[in-house]
Design an enzyme around this catalytic site. Structure first.
Site, PDB file in Angstrom:
ATOM      1  N   GLU A 135       0.844  -1.209   0.000  1.00  9.19           N
ATOM      2  CA  GLU A 135       0.000   0.000   0.000  1.00  9.19           C
ATOM      3  C   GLU A 135       0.871   1.248   0.000  1.00  9.19           C
ATOM      4  O   GLU A 135       2.072   1.167   0.277  1.00  9.19           O
ATOM      5  CB  GLU A 135      -0.912  -0.025   1.238  1.00  9.19           C
ATOM      6  CG  GLU A 135      -0.136   0.031   2.533  1.00  9.19           C
ATOM      7  CD  GLU A 135      -0.912  -0.460   3.752  1.00  9.19           C
ATOM      8  OE1 GLU A 135      -1.623  -1.482   3.645  1.00  9.19           O
ATOM      9  OE2 GLU A 135      -0.779   0.169   4.803  1.00  9.19           O
ATOM     10  N   LYS A 137       2.789   4.657   1.003  1.00  8.58           N
ATOM     11  CA  LYS A 137       3.338   5.219   2.239  1.00  8.58           C
ATOM     12  C   LYS A 137       2.969   6.700   2.225  1.00  8.58           C
ATOM     13  O   LYS A 137       3.539   7.497   1.473  1.00  8.58           O
ATOM     14  CB  LYS A 137       4.853   5.035   2.281  1.00  8.58           C
ATOM     15  CG  LYS A 137       5.478   5.510   3.576  1.00  8.58           C
ATOM     16  CD  LYS A 137       6.929   5.094   3.648  1.00  8.58           C
ATOM     17  CE  LYS A 137       7.555   5.384   4.994  1.00  8.58           C
ATOM     18  NZ  LYS A 137       7.389   6.752   5.461  1.00  8.58           N
ATOM     19  N   ASP A 139       2.600  10.502   3.117  1.00 16.37           N
ATOM     20  CA  ASP A 139       3.593  11.426   3.662  1.00 16.37           C
ATOM     21  C   ASP A 139       2.891  12.514   4.473  1.00 16.37           C
ATOM     22  O   ASP A 139       2.637  13.609   3.979  1.00 16.37           O
ATOM     23  CB  ASP A 139       4.391  12.031   2.501  1.00 16.37           C
ATOM     24  CG  ASP A 139       5.676  12.656   2.977  1.00 16.37           C
ATOM     25  OD1 ASP A 139       6.014  12.504   4.161  1.00 16.37           O
ATOM     26  OD2 ASP A 139       6.350  13.304   2.151  1.00 16.37           O
ATOM     27  N   TYR A 248      -4.455   2.861   8.476  1.00 15.86           N
ATOM     28  CA  TYR A 248      -3.877   1.711   7.775  1.00 15.86           C
ATOM     29  C   TYR A 248      -3.350   0.596   8.671  1.00 15.86           C
ATOM     30  O   TYR A 248      -2.746  -0.345   8.190  1.00 15.86           O
ATOM     31  CB  TYR A 248      -2.735   2.172   6.859  1.00 15.86           C
ATOM     32  CG  TYR A 248      -1.753   3.112   7.534  1.00 15.86           C
ATOM     33  CD1 TYR A 248      -0.965   2.690   8.593  1.00 15.86           C
ATOM     34  CD2 TYR A 248      -1.630   4.431   7.105  1.00 15.86           C
ATOM     35  CE1 TYR A 248      -0.089   3.543   9.215  1.00 15.86           C
ATOM     36  CE2 TYR A 248      -0.743   5.295   7.722  1.00 15.86           C
ATOM     37  CZ  TYR A 248       0.033   4.845   8.777  1.00 15.86           C
ATOM     38  OH  TYR A 248       0.899   5.683   9.400  1.00 15.86           O
ATOM     39  N   LYS A 344      11.152   3.295  -0.361  1.00 19.85           N
ATOM     40  CA  LYS A 344      11.110   4.748  -0.543  1.00 19.85           C
ATOM     41  C   LYS A 344      11.314   5.114  -1.999  1.00 19.85           C
ATOM     42  O   LYS A 344      12.222   4.605  -2.660  1.00 19.85           O
ATOM     43  CB  LYS A 344      12.222   5.399   0.295  1.00 19.85           C
ATOM     44  CG  LYS A 344      12.085   5.122   1.790  1.00 19.85           C
ATOM     45  CD  LYS A 344      11.188   6.118   2.446  1.00 19.85           C
ATOM     46  CE  LYS A 344      12.008   7.280   2.938  1.00 19.85           C
ATOM     47  NZ  LYS A 344      11.249   8.169   3.804  1.00 19.85           N
ATOM     48  N   CYS A 438      17.414  50.163  -1.979  1.00 15.57           N
ATOM     49  CA  CYS A 438      16.776  49.361  -3.033  1.00 15.57           C
ATOM     50  C   CYS A 438      17.784  49.031  -4.132  1.00 15.57           C
ATOM     51  O   CYS A 438      18.418  49.940  -4.682  1.00 15.57           O
ATOM     52  CB  CYS A 438      15.589  50.127  -3.620  1.00 15.57           C
ATOM     53  SG  CYS A 438      14.870  49.287  -5.047  1.00 15.57           S
ATOM     54  N   CYS A 441      16.251  51.061  -7.513  1.00 19.04           N
ATOM     55  CA  CYS A 441      16.165  52.524  -7.628  1.00 19.04           C
ATOM     56  C   CYS A 441      17.056  53.254  -6.627  1.00 19.04           C
ATOM     57  O   CYS A 441      17.228  54.465  -6.724  1.00 19.04           O
ATOM     58  CB  CYS A 441      14.718  52.985  -7.491  1.00 19.04           C
ATOM     59  SG  CYS A 441      14.111  52.888  -5.790  1.00 19.04           S
ATOM     60  N   CYS A 456      10.902  48.826  -0.400  1.00 11.71           N
ATOM     61  CA  CYS A 456      11.251  50.057  -1.088  1.00 11.71           C
ATOM     62  C   CYS A 456       9.938  50.803  -1.247  1.00 11.71           C
ATOM     63  O   CYS A 456       8.998  50.273  -1.844  1.00 11.71           O
ATOM     64  CB  CYS A 456      11.851  49.707  -2.453  1.00 11.71           C
ATOM     65  SG  CYS A 456      11.812  51.080  -3.615  1.00 11.71           S
ATOM     66  N   CYS A 461       9.422  53.035  -8.465  1.00 10.56           N
ATOM     67  CA  CYS A 461      10.613  52.200  -8.652  1.00 10.56           C
ATOM     68  C   CYS A 461      10.339  51.250  -9.820  1.00 10.56           C
ATOM     69  O   CYS A 461       9.307  50.578  -9.863  1.00 10.56           O
ATOM     70  CB  CYS A 461      10.882  51.420  -7.369  1.00 10.56           C
ATOM     71  SG  CYS A 461      12.097  50.119  -7.549  1.00 10.56           S
TER      72      CYS A 461
HETATM   73  S1  IVH Z   1       2.601   0.870   8.986  1.00 11.64           S
HETATM   74  C1  IVH Z   1       4.373  -0.933  12.880  1.00 11.64           C
HETATM   75  N1  IVH Z   1       1.620   1.841   6.777  1.00 11.64           N
HETATM   76  O1  IVH Z   1       5.564   5.816   7.847  1.00 11.64           O
HETATM   77  C2  IVH Z   1       4.221  -0.341  11.542  1.00 11.64           C
HETATM   78  N2  IVH Z   1       3.049   3.241   8.070  1.00 11.64           N
HETATM   79  O2  IVH Z   1       8.428   5.663   8.170  1.00 11.64           O
HETATM   80  C3  IVH Z   1       3.243   0.761  11.510  1.00 11.64           C
HETATM   81  N3  IVH Z   1       3.327   5.499   7.159  1.00 11.64           N
HETATM   82  O3  IVH Z   1       5.558   5.772  11.356  1.00 11.64           O
HETATM   83  C4  IVH Z   1       3.346   1.607  10.336  1.00 11.64           C
HETATM   84  N4  IVH Z   1       2.032   5.218   5.395  1.00 11.64           N
HETATM   85  O4  IVH Z   1       3.727   7.134  10.145  1.00 11.64           O
HETATM   86  C5  IVH Z   1       2.407   2.067   7.852  1.00 11.64           C
HETATM   87  N5  IVH Z   1       0.644   2.585   4.809  1.00 11.64           N
HETATM   88  C6  IVH Z   1       1.412   2.815   5.867  1.00 11.64           C
HETATM   89  C7  IVH Z   1       2.040   4.059   6.073  1.00 11.64           C
HETATM   90  C8  IVH Z   1       2.867   4.229   7.194  1.00 11.64           C
HETATM   91  C9  IVH Z   1       2.795   6.072   6.061  1.00 11.64           C
HETATM   92  C10 IVH Z   1       4.238   6.196   8.086  1.00 11.64           C
HETATM   93  C11 IVH Z   1       3.975   5.906   9.539  1.00 11.64           C
HETATM   94  C12 IVH Z   1       5.278   5.346  10.064  1.00 11.64           C
HETATM   95  C13 IVH Z   1       6.260   5.889   9.068  1.00 11.64           C
HETATM   96  C14 IVH Z   1       7.510   5.078   9.026  1.00 11.64           C
END
Ligand code: IVH
Length: 699
Positions: A135, A137, A139, A248, A344, A438, A441, A456, A461
């Site tokens: 799934e 990640k 941000d 999640y 990542k 400035c 000018c 300014c 100007c």
């Molecule tokens: S699982 C014990 N699933 O990424 C594991 N984390 O870099 C629990 N994060 O601290 C985390 N998307 O804040 C999980 N689909 C996802 C995520 C996710 C973002 C974040 C989370 C974690 C951090 C680690």
């Protein structure tokens, strides 16, 4: 979450409630139905992104519920949709312990890392092939929620992983998080879940635009914006920022006495389904269950391609062993579980050398330092110039010429210097000296005490004049295509263009002799300039570049006058009485319209043919259907339904989705059915034909 049958039933319930409400017949007995209906529509809006009623209709029902609950507080429930609102400011966020420590994830950056992870996991699990759930990640800022006896009991930040801050009041402002969830149906008494709070790219941009309007430095990325918002002590402000959340992970639960825990909890993908069914936004559609690491790697690559098309930021994928029983077998280190790993995506950060700082003068005279760095590619774009916003930023980040700096460019966001790396200094770095005069000018720069920006104040100007012209022609202002920044600078340097009115008196004979200006491009430019004369006045007000006046304020100002120049007769107090206009904005607008030079410019623009009169049709609010509601039924003789509805909206009216006493007009075509019958029973509704509708519009 809601089956098709439930959806139908709830929609029917809603229509019934709207009708009852419009007739003033809602009673205490309807209170639970009202809550059910409102929760259902919140889910449609915030989780499915597919509302079934208009915002206005939702508001009517919400108000009806609020009224019933105020009249009879004993009937209020903690998970009522009205209970998100908190009027009080938060004093502090108490420290709370997580039921299970919130661990981090191990990171991987390429296919080899994932192959290693898979090998280790298979060895520990003693299996040949592992099933994974993959799934995005997200941000954002991580949160932990606890539900007890079907009610949201607590929301907390990650903190140090063991203890975090109790931010329950702020969590309640996130409309995609339900205040109650039927966990008892799954045999659970208590449930702790984890997720990520996000700000969408669109909301982030909006928020940064607002900061820019106030001359404040923007936030670096949506992650910082989400994390920062969760720590705001005014829940109303949190609510305004429109945060979203993905849940999640199920981290802990206790069983309801005498009930079995649902086997759906045996797999991670099952947990995602349960969370979705409970009304949370979980990555149910985004996730994929795959056998073996090769398929996982392929899905990670596939998802990375979509990264920029998503409405929110993701920085990678998370790969989780799907069988929850194996989680115990695999165990964890002190830092991360061995049953999951993050993959990542390519970083959107890079290091470079800060070579120089230039000082640019903006249209309001603000002097902005701009860092010149050795060009570096970040996320497919080469970055060489980065705004530093103001002197404070230089001080806060401890920047020196010659420093190595960490640069970030998240998604569509402008590049940003995250920090300098002072440990890499050689001793040859030089201090950045802010100019006292400035750079264009030569006038002495000024800085009012409460501001962070040096200015300014010579409005003639050259730098300011050019920037004002650029702003005036820009897309959201007068939208004069073809007269881009480069041409404006060129025409200014050649003396063809001296000020904003000069746009409408360009010497095309001379321009025609320049290289690159053929007949066709000149005609196009002339047409674009000519067309801009008819732009609605809210665009013209925005185009003037008055300090603190963004597009929203410009609309408010436009809405309040018949002619743009009427604004010169407004007192400070009158300006402040307009919606959402505070003392700072009012002061700036007042000052602008008291300046005779500005008035002369506006008069000149009117002489040149620009529209300064408020043609009310330009404004969605204040059009000639303002305050009126419409519903179309049956086949209209000439108009398409969607066109007719658009006409209502562009003229300031509203479309309703069902017949109620809130309805002003029912426009009935051929074969109008039950809606017409219903409308006939409510005497306040005017039933009209298409022809009558058109005459209302053209009135
Ligand atoms: S699982 C014990 N699933 O990424 C594991 N984390 O870099 C629990 N994060 O601290 C985390 N998307 O804040 C999980 N689909 C996802 C995520 C996710 C973002 C974040 C989370 C974690 C951090 C680690």
């Amino acid at each position: 979450m809601y089956s098709p049958d439930q959806t139908k039933a709830l929609q029917k319930l809603t229509t019934g409630l709207m009708e009852k409400n419009s007739q003033g017949h809602i009673t205490d007995k309807d209170i639970e139905s009202l809550r059910d209906a409102l929760r259902f529509h919140e889910h449609r809006y915030y989780i499915l992104n597919d509302p079934l009623i208009a915002d206005f209709e939702y508001d009517q029902l919400y108000k009806a519920l609020e009224k019933l609950e105020t009249e009879n507080p004993a009937l209020r429930t903690p998970d009522s949709p009205t209970q998100r609102v908190a009027k009080e400011l938060t004093k502090e966020f108490p420290t709370v312990s997580h039921l299970v420590p919130m661990l981090s994830l191990d990171n991987s950056y390429n296919a080899d890392d994932l192959v290693d992870f898979d090998r280790r996991a298979r060895e520990l699990a003693k299996v040949d092939v592992l099933e994974y759930c993959v799934e995005p990640k997200f941000d954002g800022a991580s949160i932990s929620l606890i539900f007890e006896k079907d009610m949201l009991a607590r929301g907390a930040t990650r903190g140090n992983g063991v203890q975090g801050d109790d931010i329950t009041t702020n969590i309640k402002q996130i409309r995609s998080i339900p205040l109650s969830a039927a966990i008892s149906k799954y045999g659970l008494e208590q449930l702790e879940i984890r997720g990520e709070v996000l700000m969408t790219k669109q909301n982030f941009k909006k928020y940064n635009d607002q900061l820019a309007e106030q001359n404040l430095p923007p936030l670096a990325n949506p992650r910082n914006a989400a994390a920062g918002t969760l720590r705001i002590k005014d829940p109303k402000e949190v609510s305004k920022r429109n945060l979203e959340a993905f849940l999640y992970h199920v981290s802990h639960y206790t069983q309801l006495p005498g009930k079995d825990v649902d086997p759906i909890l045996n797999t991670h993908s099952g947990c995602l389904t349960m969370l979705w069914e409970l009304g949370f936004r979980s990555p149910l559609k985004e996730k994929k269950v795959l056998n073996g690491i090769e398929a996982v790697i392929a899905y990670c690559h596939e998802f990375e391609q979509q990264r920029d098309d998503l409405p929110y930021e993701i920085d990678g994928m998370v790969i989780k062993v799907n069988d929850i029983h194996l989680h115990d077998v695999l165990g964890m280190t002190t830092h991360h579980p061995r049953w999951a790993i993050a993959y990542k995506f390519k970083a959107r950060q890079a290091t470079s050398k800060l070579r120089a700082v230039e000082f640019q003068v903006g249209r309001t005279g603000s002097v902005t330092p701009v860092a010149k760095i050795d060009p570096v590619p970040i996320g497919g774009v080469t970055v060489g110039s980065i705004s530093l916003f103001n002197e404070e930023v230089i001080k806060d980040k401890d920047l020196m010429i010659g420093d190595t700096v960490l640069v970030e460019r998240a998604g569509d966001v402008i590049p940003y210097i995250v920090k300098s790396l002072p440990e890499l200094r050689t001793g040859n770095e030089q201090k950045i000296v802010f100019p006292t005069h400035c750079p264009v000018c030569g006038d002495k720069l000024e800085k009012p005490e409460e501001e962070a920006v040096w200015r300014c104040s010579n409005i003639n100007c050259e730098a300011q004049v050019v920037e004002r012209i650029i702003h005036f022609t820009s897309k959201d202002a007068m939208d004069i295509r073809g007269l881009g920044e480069a041409n404006i600078r060129k025409f200014f340097a050649l003396g063809f263009l001296k000020d904003v009115p000069g746009i409408y008196e360009l010497p095309f004979d001379n321009i025609g002799t320049l290289e690159g200006f053929g007949k066709k491009s000149i005609t196009n430019l002339q047409t674009a300039i000519e067309n801009s004369k008819a732009q609605p006045i809210h665009r013209l007000i925005y185009a003037l570049g008055i300090r603190y006046v963004g597009e929203t304020t410009a609309k408010t100002l436009a809405h309040s006058v018949k002619h743009l120049l009427d604004l010169k007769d407004y007192s400070l107090e009158e300006l402040q009485n307009l919606e959402d206009i505070g003392p700072k904005v009012a002061g700036s607008v007042h000052q602008f319209f008291q300046n005779p030079d500005n008035i002369a410019t506006l008069q000149k623009l009117e002489q040149l043919g620009l529209k300064l009169k408020n043609d009310k049709k330009d404004l969605v609010t204040g059009g000639n259907l303002s305050g009126q509601t419409f519903l179309f039924t049956g086949t209209l003789p000439t108009l398409k339904r969607s066109d007719a509805e658009a006409m209502v909206e562009t003229n300031g009216g509203k479309i309703l989705s069902s017949v109620s006493a809130n309805l002003t007009y029912l426009v009935a075509g051929e074969e109008a059915g039950s809606k017409l019958e219903k409308a006939k029973k409510i005497t306040s509704i005017k039933i009209i034909t298409e022809a009558e509708f058109l005459s209302l519009i053209h009135h």
